[in-house]
Design a protein around this motif. Structure first.
Motif, PDB file in Angstrom:
ATOM      1  N   SER A 279       0.911  -1.217   0.542  1.00 32.26           N
ATOM      2  CA  SER A 279      -0.466   0.068  -0.265  1.00 32.26           C
ATOM      3  C   SER A 279       0.941   0.699   0.234  1.00 32.26           C
ATOM      4  O   SER A 279       2.052   1.062   1.222  1.00 32.26           O
ATOM      5  N   HIS A 280       0.313   2.349  -0.621  1.00 34.99           N
ATOM      6  CA  HIS A 280       0.868   3.799  -0.349  1.00 34.99           C
ATOM      7  C   HIS A 280       0.755   4.645   0.220  1.00 34.99           C
ATOM      8  O   HIS A 280       1.357   5.826   0.649  1.00 34.99           O
ATOM      9  N   GLU A 281      -0.581   3.849   1.084  1.00 35.85           N
ATOM     10  CA  GLU A 281      -1.013   4.694   2.124  1.00 35.85           C
ATOM     11  C   GLU A 281      -0.009   5.187   2.774  1.00 35.85           C
ATOM     12  O   GLU A 281       0.671   4.463   3.212  1.00 35.85           O
ATOM     13  N   ALA A 282      -0.576   6.213   3.970  1.00 34.27           N
ATOM     14  CA  ALA A 282       0.509   7.311   5.098  1.00 34.27           C
ATOM     15  C   ALA A 282       0.160   6.153   6.312  1.00 34.27           C
ATOM     16  O   ALA A 282      -1.513   5.489   6.649  1.00 34.27           O
ATOM     17  N   TYR A 283       1.091   5.988   6.753  1.00 31.43           N
ATOM     18  CA  TYR A 283       0.726   4.741   8.588  1.00 31.43           C
ATOM     19  C   TYR A 283      -0.490   6.046   9.218  1.00 31.43           C
ATOM     20  O   TYR A 283      -0.532   7.153   9.604  1.00 31.43           O
ATOM     21  N   GLU A 284      -1.551   6.106   9.197  1.00 30.04           N
ATOM     22  CA  GLU A 284      -2.742   6.118  10.553  1.00 30.04           C
ATOM     23  C   GLU A 284      -3.051   5.087  11.775  1.00 30.04           C
ATOM     24  O   GLU A 284      -3.750   4.280  10.930  1.00 30.04           O
ATOM     25  N   ALA A 285      -3.013   5.818  12.837  1.00 35.70           N
ATOM     26  CA  ALA A 285      -3.199   4.422  13.846  1.00 35.70           C
ATOM     27  C   ALA A 285      -4.869   4.893  13.993  1.00 35.70           C
ATOM     28  O   ALA A 285      -5.587   6.006  13.640  1.00 35.70           O
ATOM     29  N   PRO A 286      -5.503   3.848  14.549  1.00 39.77           N
ATOM     30  CA  PRO A 286      -4.934   3.011  15.008  1.00 39.77           C
ATOM     31  C   PRO A 286      -5.140   1.763  13.647  1.00 39.77           C
ATOM     32  O   PRO A 286      -4.976   0.394  13.296  1.00 39.77           O
ATOM     33  N   ARG A 292       2.953  -1.343   3.161  1.00 41.76           N
ATOM     34  CA  ARG A 292       3.301  -1.048   3.181  1.00 41.76           C
ATOM     35  C   ARG A 292       4.447  -1.012   2.116  1.00 41.76           C
ATOM     36  O   ARG A 292       5.274  -1.078   2.201  1.00 41.76           O
ATOM     37  N   SER A 293       4.454   0.292   0.870  1.00 47.32           N
ATOM     38  CA  SER A 293       5.775   0.111   0.487  1.00 47.32           C
ATOM     39  C   SER A 293       6.570   1.154   1.048  1.00 47.32           C
ATOM     40  O   SER A 293       6.306   1.805   2.570  1.00 47.32           O
ATOM     41  N   TYR A 294       8.172   1.119   0.556  1.00 46.32           N
ATOM     42  CA  TYR A 294       8.751   1.703   1.331  1.00 46.32           C
ATOM     43  C   TYR A 294       8.420   3.522   1.364  1.00 46.32           C
ATOM     44  O   TYR A 294       8.862   4.228   0.560  1.00 46.32           O
ATOM     45  N   GLN A 295       7.976   4.130   2.738  1.00 51.48           N
ATOM     46  CA  GLN A 295       8.169   5.307   2.184  1.00 51.48           C
ATOM     47  C   GLN A 295       9.736   5.939   3.280  1.00 51.48           C
ATOM     48  O   GLN A 295       9.469   5.899   5.018  1.00 51.48           O
ATOM     49  N   TRP A 296      10.364   6.941   2.753  1.00 51.93           N
ATOM     50  CA  TRP A 296      10.966   7.196   3.948  1.00 51.93           C
ATOM     51  C   TRP A 296      10.582   7.855   5.118  1.00 51.93           C
ATOM     52  O   TRP A 296      11.395   8.008   6.107  1.00 51.93           O
ATOM     53  N   LYS A 297       9.730   8.723   5.234  1.00 49.20           N
ATOM     54  CA  LYS A 297       9.818   9.600   6.588  1.00 49.20           C
ATOM     55  C   LYS A 297       8.993   8.839   7.913  1.00 49.20           C
ATOM     56  O   LYS A 297       8.932   9.102   8.915  1.00 49.20           O
ATOM     57  N   ASP A 298       9.094   7.202   7.445  1.00 48.93           N
ATOM     58  CA  ASP A 298       8.604   6.286   8.595  1.00 48.93           C
ATOM     59  C   ASP A 298      10.653   6.425   8.470  1.00 48.93           C
ATOM     60  O   ASP A 298      10.447   5.303  10.291  1.00 48.93           O
ATOM     61  N   PRO A 339      19.069   7.991  -3.821  1.00 46.64           N
ATOM     62  CA  PRO A 339      17.458   6.680  -2.834  1.00 46.64           C
ATOM     63  C   PRO A 339      16.276   6.931  -3.798  1.00 46.64           C
ATOM     64  O   PRO A 339      16.768   7.502  -5.246  1.00 46.64           O
ATOM     65  N   VAL A 340      15.587   5.667  -4.396  1.00 47.38           N
ATOM     66  CA  VAL A 340      14.318   5.881  -5.097  1.00 47.38           C
ATOM     67  C   VAL A 340      13.557   5.767  -4.145  1.00 47.38           C
ATOM     68  O   VAL A 340      12.748   5.119  -3.168  1.00 47.38           O
ATOM     69  N   VAL A 341      12.402   6.785  -4.459  1.00 46.21           N
ATOM     70  CA  VAL A 341      10.835   6.327  -4.277  1.00 46.21           C
ATOM     71  C   VAL A 341       9.797   6.103  -5.173  1.00 46.21           C
ATOM     72  O   VAL A 341      10.530   5.797  -5.989  1.00 46.21           O
ATOM     73  N   PRO A 342       8.725   4.922  -4.011  1.00 42.17           N
ATOM     74  CA  PRO A 342       8.169   4.675  -5.573  1.00 42.17           C
ATOM     75  C   PRO A 342       7.289   5.968  -5.950  1.00 42.17           C
ATOM     76  O   PRO A 342       6.987   6.710  -5.339  1.00 42.17           O
ATOM     77  N   ALA A 343       6.513   5.415  -7.054  1.00 41.91           N
ATOM     78  CA  ALA A 343       6.131   5.818  -8.466  1.00 41.91           C
ATOM     79  C   ALA A 343       4.361   5.956  -8.336  1.00 41.91           C
ATOM     80  O   ALA A 343       3.973   6.429  -9.177  1.00 41.91           O
ATOM     81  N   LEU A 344       3.897   5.154  -7.217  1.00 44.87           N
ATOM     82  CA  LEU A 344       2.599   4.968  -6.955  1.00 44.87           C
ATOM     83  C   LEU A 344       2.183   4.148  -8.289  1.00 44.87           C
ATOM     84  O   LEU A 344       0.779   4.038  -8.300  1.00 44.87           O
TER      85      LEU A 344
END
Length: 850
Positions: A279-286, A292-298, A339-344
C-alpha cells in the motif's frame, strides 16, 4: 529486483561458459581450471585517440533489504524482534514473541505477554512486553525473558564492549531491579550482568554497557525483573560498540567495510521491490496497514518512534536502518547517495496503478521534502530534522530515482512526470532517474524507453538478470545507443549464480560498459548482501552469517573493476575467437507453472516431412520422460494433463536431443491456475532448453526463454495472455538457428539465436593519477590466450603491474574456502609491442606506465 517468478533460484550448476560450438572441447585438470591448446589473439592500443571520460561514480552498489540484509545483517542490532512487533502479516510463522522465551532466575515466577493498549511506548511502536511479577523465589530471584538473537544466536567477541538499552516503566513505588545477562545456549556466562533500577510508571530509557569476557556465536540475552508488581518493557536492544565508523545505531563493521572496500561511486537504496510494493497509504493509527511501500519519512527520527513494516521478501523490517543511516553510510564511503522513491505503480509482479490524485500529490510532496531533508539548510523544516539527528551539514544529494521495475509503462510514466516536473521546478540541479521495467528487452522495455526518450529524461534505470551466455553475447549492447539520448543507469544486473564462470561472463560484459562510458554513466551489480542462513535470492555479492562474511567470486571481480576504473577510455581493438554456428538441436517438452493444463495431438516432423513423433495419448504416455517431483501428469480423457496447480516447472520431455530443423505442433488447453502453457524445444536437459512461455508472469505476458546451464534469458516476447478452457493450436518451427512461432495459425513471432558468445574481451583506460594505462583482458574460455599487445607507444617503464583472477569455472567462495582471490605480480615489458599469454578462465589487469 525482479519478481521471484521471473528468475527462479538456480538448481542446475553452471558447468561451462560457452556452447560446445564456440571452442574446442577442453581437457580438465582435477584441481584447477580447464586447459586446452592456446589460441592466438592480438590487442592494439591507440593512445593518441580520445575515448569517453569515465565518471568517478560509474560503478556503485545497490542495497536492498532482501536476504535479511538489514536486521540481522548490515544493521548491527543483535536483538531480534526488539520491540515485539513481529506479526503474521510479516510471516505466517511469526508472533509478537518470536525469538523470545520466558526466563526464571532463582525461582522467580510471573507471567509474560505482549500488549497493545493505551500504555504503549508510542503510536508507531505499538506492542510492548508486560511482566506481571509474583515476588516469589529466593533472594535475587527474577522473572523475565530471553532473546535468542538471529539464526544461531547473538555473536559476542571477547574483550569487546556492548551497549544495552531498554525502555521501561514500573508500577512499584520503590522501583524494580532489572538484571541483564548474556549467556551461551547451554548457560555459560559471557559477561558480568548489568543491574538497572527502573523507576516510575512513565516510559524511560535505561542504558548500560558490558564487556564480553569470552567469545560465543550462540549467545542469549536475558532480562529479568525482581520483586512484585507490573513492569513494562520495550525496545530491548544490544549493539556492539565497535560499529562501522563507531556510529551509534550503526552498521555491522565487517559488512560495511567489505562494501566500502569496493570504493563505490554511489549507493542506491532502499530497493528494489520493497520500494514500490504494498500500500502507498500513510501510517494511520489505529488502523495502520503493515504491508506498505517503503516511505522514507517512516524511517527517520528516534528509532523507538519508527514503525515496522512487512518486508516484500517475507519477513519483518524494523526501519532501524533508515534513510538517515543510508545517507550517512554513503557519505562515510565517499559515495553518491541515490535514493529511489515509489511512483505509485506497483511492480515485482503486482502491476497496479494508484489513481488517487491526493495520494499522488502527497507522495510528490514527500519527495520534495526528502530533497530538503538531504540538502536543505539546518534551519529548514526537514533540514532541521536531519540536523537534530546529528548532521547539520547537507548531504549533497544530486540524483533521485522514481519507481522500480514497473510493468505498466504508460501508467508509470504519467505518474513519473508528476514527480519530475515538481522536482525540476524546485530543484533543477537534481537528476531525476526514470526506469525501463524489469527486463533487458521486450514491449515494456521498448515503450518505457520511448517515453523516457521523447520526454528528454536525463537518465534511465535498466535492470536485467540473465544467463552467463547472454552476458558473453551482449558486450556490444550499448555500442548503438543514442549518444544524444538519456544516459543509462544499469541499476541491477547479475548472471544468476556465484560461480567464477558467472563472474567471468559479467567481466566480459563490463568491458563493454566501460567502452560505452559516455552512455552508461552508472552501474551496480545486485543484490549486495545475503544471510547464508536465510536468503530469498541468489546470486549475491557478499555472503554472511552471524560471525563471518565473505565476498563471492562476483565480489572479487567487481572489486577488481571498481578499484581500477581509470579516468578515460583509451581506444583499442582486439581480434576475436573463431566460431562455428551449429543449428539448434534438442528434444521437445511440455510444462506448466502454477497451472493445470491439458496437451493433445503432439506432432514433430522434420523439415523434409519425416515423422519424428506423433502422440495423441490413446496409448498412454510411454513416449514421455517425467522427473520426480515435477507435477502430477496423467492421461485423462484422451489428453496429457498436468493437474497440480501449485507445481512449478513440471517439464516432461520426448524425442531425441539430436533433433534439428523440425516443426512441433500441439493442442493446449488451460484448465485452471495462474498462468498458461510452457512448450519446450531444443531440449538438451532440464537446464539447457528453450521454451515458449505463453501466459507467463501471472498471465500478463508471453515470451520465449532460453536456458543455458540453468540460467534464463528472453529471446522475444509480447503481451499475449491465455484464456481458461480455450483450446490453442501451438506451432514451433526450428530452422538452423532461426525459430518461428505460430499461435492458432497466425505468426506470433520469430527470432534468430546467432549472437557469438565471444570469450575474449578487453578494454583499456587511462589512470591520470598514476600516469598508467590499465589494460583489462577477460579470457572466459578453456584455452590460454596467447596475445600480441601493441601499446601504440613505448612505455615509460619496463615493468608492468599485474593483477589476475583465475580459477576453475565452477569455483565458488565460501566462509572456509576462498577459491577466487586476486594474485599480484609483475611483467617485463620490452618496448612498444610484446606478447603475453592470458590464462584460461581468467581476468587480468595490466598497469603500464605511459
Amino acid at each position: 529486483m525482479p519478481h521471484p517468478h521471473l528468475w527462479p533460484r538456480l538448481t542446475v550448476p553452471v558447468i561451462a561458459l560457452l556452447l560446445g560450438t564456440l571452442v574446442a572441447a577442453p581437457t580438465r585438470a582435477e584441481d584447477g581450471p580447464s586447459v586446452a591448446e592456446a589460441t592466438d589473439y592480438s590487442l592494439t592500443v591507440h593512445p593518441g585517440r580520445t575515448g569517453p571520460a569515465i565518471g568517478d561514480s560509474m560503478y556503485g552498489v545497490f542495497y536492498e533489504d532482501i536476504n535479511h540484509a538489514a536486521d540481522g545483517g548490515l544493521y548491527a542490532e543483535l536483538v531480534q524482534n526488539r520491540s515485539f512487533e513481529y506479526d503474521r502479516a510479516d510471516n505466517a510463522a511469526y508472533s509478537p514473541m518470536t525469538a523470545w522465551s520466558e526466563a526464571s532466575v532463582s525461582g522467580g515466577t510471573g507471567s509474560a505477554g505482549t500488549v497493545d493498549d493505551e500504555q504503549r511506548l508510542n503510536e508507531r511502536n505499538r506492542r510492548y512486553l508486560r511482566l506481571d511479577l509474583d515476588g516469589a523465589g529466593d533472594r535475587g530471584a527474577g522473572f523475565g525473558v530471553t532473546n535468542s538473537g538471529y539464526n544461531e544466536g547473538l555473536t559476542l567477541r571477547r574483550g569487546e564492549r556492548y551497549d544495552f538499552s531498554v525502555w521501561a516503566r514500573t508500577d512499584r513505588p520503590t522501583g524494580t531491579l532489572l538484571t541483564v545477562g548474556a549467556r551461551t545456549a547451554d548457560g555459560a556466562a559471557l559477561a558480568e550482568p548489568l543491574r538497572i533500577t527502573a523507576r516510575g510508571d512513565r516510559w524511560t530509557k535505561y542504558t548500560g554497557t558490558f564487556t564480553a569476557r569470552t567469545s560465543a556465536a550462540d549467545g542469549r540475552l536475558t532480562v529479568t525483573a525482581g520483586g512484585s508488581g507490573t513492569v513494562r518493557l520495550d525496545m530491548i536492544s544490544l549493539f556492539p560498540r565497535d560499529t562501522y565508523k563507531g556510529r551509534a545505531n550503526g552498521l555491522r563493521k565487517d559488512l560495511a567495510e567489505k562494501t566500502a572496500a569496493l570504493d563505490p561511486g554511489f549507493l542506491r537504496f532502499p530497493g528494489g521491490c520493497i520500494v514500490n510494493t504494498g500500500s502507498h497509504e500513510a501510517y494511520e493509527a489505529p488502523d495502520w496497514e503493515r504491508k506498505r511501500s517503503y516511505q522514507w519519512k517512516d524511517t527517520i527520527g528516534p528509532v523507538e518512534q519508527r514503525p515496522v513494516n512487512a518486508n516484500f521478501w517475507g519477513y519483518n523490517q524494523t526501519y532501524g536502518l533508515g534513510y538517515y543511516e543510508y545517507f550517512q553510510f554513503a557519505e562515510d564511503m565517499g559515495a553518491m547517495a541515490l535514493p529511489v522513491v515509489p511512483a505509485l505503480v506497483t511492480g515485482c509482479g503486482q502491476n497496479k496503478a494508484t489513481d488517487d490524485p491526493a495520494l499522488l500529490a502527497r507522495h510528490v510532496q514527500d519527495t520534495l521534502d526528502l530533497i530538503e531533508f538531504a540538502n536543505g539548510p539546518a534551519d529548514s523544516t526537514w533540514g532541521a530534522k536531519r540536523a537534530a539527528m546529528g548532521h547539520p551539514a547537507p548531504f549533497g544529494l544530486t540524483h533521485l530515482g522514481v519507481g522500480n521495475e514497473e510493468n505498466l509503462p504508460d501508467e508509470y510514466f504519467a505518474r513519473f512526470t508528476e514527480f519530475r516536473e515538481a522536482i525540476e521546478a524546485r530543484y533543477p540541479d537534481i537528476t531525476v532517474v526514470g526506469n525501463s521495467g524489469p527486463d533487458d528487452s521486450g514491449a515494456t522495455f521498448d515503450r518505457a524507453w520511448q517515453l523516457n526518450r521523447d520526454a528528454g529524461v536525463a537518465m534511465v534505470d535498466e535492470h536485467y538478470y540473465n544467463s552467463p551466455q547472454w552476458f558473453l553475447e551482449n558486450n556490444a549492447r550499448y555500442d548503438t545507443y543514442d549518444r544524444q539520448g538519456p544516459k543509462v543507469f544499469l541499476g541491477e544486473y547479475a548472471s544468476l549464480d556465484n560461480r567464477f564462470s558467472n563472474a567471468l561472463a559479467e567481466a566480459a560484459f563490463m568491458t563493454g560498459l566501460e567502452r560505452n562510458a559516455d552512455v552508461v554513466e552508472l552501474a551496480s551489480y545486485a543484490p549486495l548482501l545475503a544471510d547464508t542462513n536465510d536468503a530469498q535470492w541468489r546470486p549475491d555479492m557478499i555472503w554472511f552469517d552471524n560471525e563471518k562474511s565473505w565476498g563471492s567470486a562476483n565480489y572479487e571481480m567487481q572489486k577488481l573493476f571498481m578499484n581500477n576504473v581509470g579516468d578515460r577510455v583509451v581506444p583499442s581493438a582486439a581480434s576475436s575467437t573463431p566460431a562455428t554456428t551449429a543449428p539448434i538441436t534438442g528434444a521437445v517438452g511440455l510444462s506448466t507453472w502454477a497451472t493445470s493444463a491439458a496437451y493433445d495431438d503432439v506432432q514433430v516432423t522434420g523439415a523434409d516431412g519425416s515423422r519424428l513423433l506423433s502422440d495423441d495419448f490413446t496409448a498412454g504416455d510411454a513416449q514421455w520422460t517425467k522427473a520426480a517431483g515435477r507435477g502430477t501428469w496423467a492421461v485423462q480423457d484422451g489428453a496429457y494433463v498436468q493437474s497440480d496447480q501449485s507445481a512449478e516447472d513440471t517439464l516432461v520431455t520426448a524425442g531425441d536431443t539430436g533433433w534439428q530443423n523440425y516443426d512441433m505442433k500441439v493442442k493446449a488447453t488451460k484448465k485452471a491456475g495462474k498462468e498458461g502453457f510452457l512448450v519446450a524445444f531444443g531440449v538438451k536437459d532440464t537446464g539447457n532448453t528453450y521454451w515458449w512461455n505463453l501466459g507467463g508472469w501471472g498471465n500478463t505476458r508471453s515470451a520465449v526463454e532460453k536456458t543455458v546451464d540453468g540460467a534464463k534469458q528472453t529471446m522475444t516476447e509480447d503481451a499475449t495472455t491465455i484464456e481458461t478452457g480455450r483450446a490453442y493450436d501451438i506451432h514451433v518451427q526450428v530452422r538452423g538457428r532461426q525459430v518461428t512461432l505460430f499461435l492458432d495459425g497466425e505468426r506470433w513471432g520469430t527470432f534468430t539465436d546467432d549472437k557469438p558468445a565471444e570469450p575474449f574481451r578487453q578494454v583499456v583506460t587511462r589512470d591520470d593519477a598514476t600516469g598508467e594505462l590499465v589494460v583489462k583482458v577477460v579470457n572466459a574460455q578453456a584455452a590460454d590466450a596467447r596475445t600480441r599487445i601493441d601499446l601504440g607507444a613505448k612505455p615509460a617503464s619496463r615493468t608492468a603491474r599485474l593483477t589476475t583472477l583465475q580459477a576453475a569455472p565452477d569455483a565458488v567462495n565460501t566462509a572456509e574456502d576462498r577459491q577466487v582471490a586476486p594474485r599480484k605480480s609483475t611483467l617485463r615489458v620490452d618496448g612498444r609491442a610484446f606478447t603475453h599469454t592470458f590464462p584460461a578462465h581468467s581476468v587480468t589487469f595490466l598497469r603500464i606506465k605511459e
